[in-house]
Design a protein around this motif. Sequence first.
Motif, PDB file in Angstrom:
ATOM      1  N   PHE A   1      -1.694   3.653   8.580  1.00  0.00           N
ATOM      2  CA  PHE A   1      -1.205   2.291   8.393  1.00  0.00           C
ATOM      3  C   PHE A   1      -2.237   1.274   8.868  1.00  0.00           C
TER       4      PHE A   1
ATOM      5  N   GLN B   1       1.607  -8.915   2.898  1.00  0.00           N
ATOM      6  CA  GLN B   1       1.256  -7.500   2.874  1.00  0.00           C
ATOM      7  C   GLN B   1       2.386  -6.665   3.478  1.00  0.00           C
TER       8      GLN B   1
ATOM      9  N   GLN C   1      -4.881   1.124   6.233  1.00  0.00           N
ATOM     10  CA  GLN C   1      -4.409   0.348   5.089  1.00  0.00           C
ATOM     11  C   GLN C   1      -4.469  -1.148   5.367  1.00  0.00           C
ATOM     12  N   GLU C   2      -4.137  -1.530   6.592  1.00  0.00           N
ATOM     13  CA  GLU C   2      -4.199  -2.945   6.974  1.00  0.00           C
ATOM     14  C   GLU C   2      -5.625  -3.475   6.845  1.00  0.00           C
TER      15      GLU C   2
ATOM     16  N   SER D   1       0.845  -1.190   0.000  1.00  0.00           N
ATOM     17  CA  SER D   1       0.000   0.000   0.000  1.00  0.00           C
ATOM     18  C   SER D   1       0.885   1.245   0.000  1.00  0.00           C
TER      19      SER D   1
ATOM     20  N   ARG E   1      -6.532  -3.835   3.172  1.00  0.00           N
ATOM     21  CA  ARG E   1      -5.956  -5.038   2.559  1.00  0.00           C
ATOM     22  C   ARG E   1      -6.711  -6.284   2.992  1.00  0.00           C
TER      23      ARG E   1
ATOM     24  N   GLN F   1       3.825  -2.524   4.326  1.00  0.00           N
ATOM     25  CA  GLN F   1       3.548  -1.101   4.397  1.00  0.00           C
ATOM     26  C   GLN F   1       4.851  -0.334   4.200  1.00  0.00           C
TER      27      GLN F   1
END
Length: 315
Positions: free
Chosen positions: A210, A272, A213-214, A105, A217, A274
């Motif tokens: 963050f 995943q 974004q987690e 991301s 995802r 960041q």
Amino acid sequence: MEKKKMSKKKKWTISILSILGLFILGTGGYAFYLYNQVENTVESIHQPIEREKSEKRVEVVEFKEQDPISVLLMGVDEREGDSGRSDTMIVLTVNPTDKSTKMVSIPRDTRTEIVGKGFEDKINHAYAFGGPEMAMNTVENFLDIPIDYFIQVNMESFKGIVDAVGGVNVSNTFAFEYGGYTFNEGSLTLDGDEALAFSRMRYEDPRGDFGRQERQRQIIKAVIDKGASFSSLTKFDDIMAIIGENLKTNMTFDEMIDIQKNYKDARFNLEQTQIKGSGTKIDGIYYYIVSDDERTALSAKLKEHLQMSENVSKR
């Protein structure tokens, strides 16, 4: 599959592998029906770009050789009278040889050179300045890897896609309330409205963007898994209608079929990542600053996953 109303569309991803997974479902006459309906949908969402391949590619990707590929996923917030901004940007690198996918991301406020403009700005402004191709070129320059395809999602479609696949399952790390919903800690099953709110919350998360974004995802992966399952066939018409109205990509129908055939197992191993950096203000405007060391380390990781040195040496 939010922040900012899924950034209002921002949310994404959604359809990518879900579309691909649908190619192998069904049999007999129904399979023929699916095939033709998917083909018609893909023709309507196909948006070609001028270049044949990335300048960072020695040769065009060969699907039958299972060359690793990369995809830029953009959730675009399109306002009336405005070309919109890609408020969500996620890079997927897919390696069918080791059956793995990496998902990165990119914070929308990341300061970088806007390729084609010659100045630095927030990375999500590249789409507003020059559409998908300028966004692809800018992300390529930022990460120093090829971007082969883009998938652009109008995030107003997000709720509908989640509902069309029958909801999604996520794991919530802490309890919070947002948008009129309560999200308890632990395993949750969310419908479209709940998924939108779950993805949107930011300020109450100790990890800020963050953390958001987690959750984004998580929703994306959940939609992908659901979209590739047999149960999604019951809402097939709904999924195709939503995709046809809200998604654009430079993938052709034949390319999607080849990707599904040769890359589908890569979705089962998803890592995943960041991007680490720090926020600051320049001339009164907030930017997210990523150090050269961080960019170089991330680029090396993605190049290895894309087998860049191997592809260059063999061609």
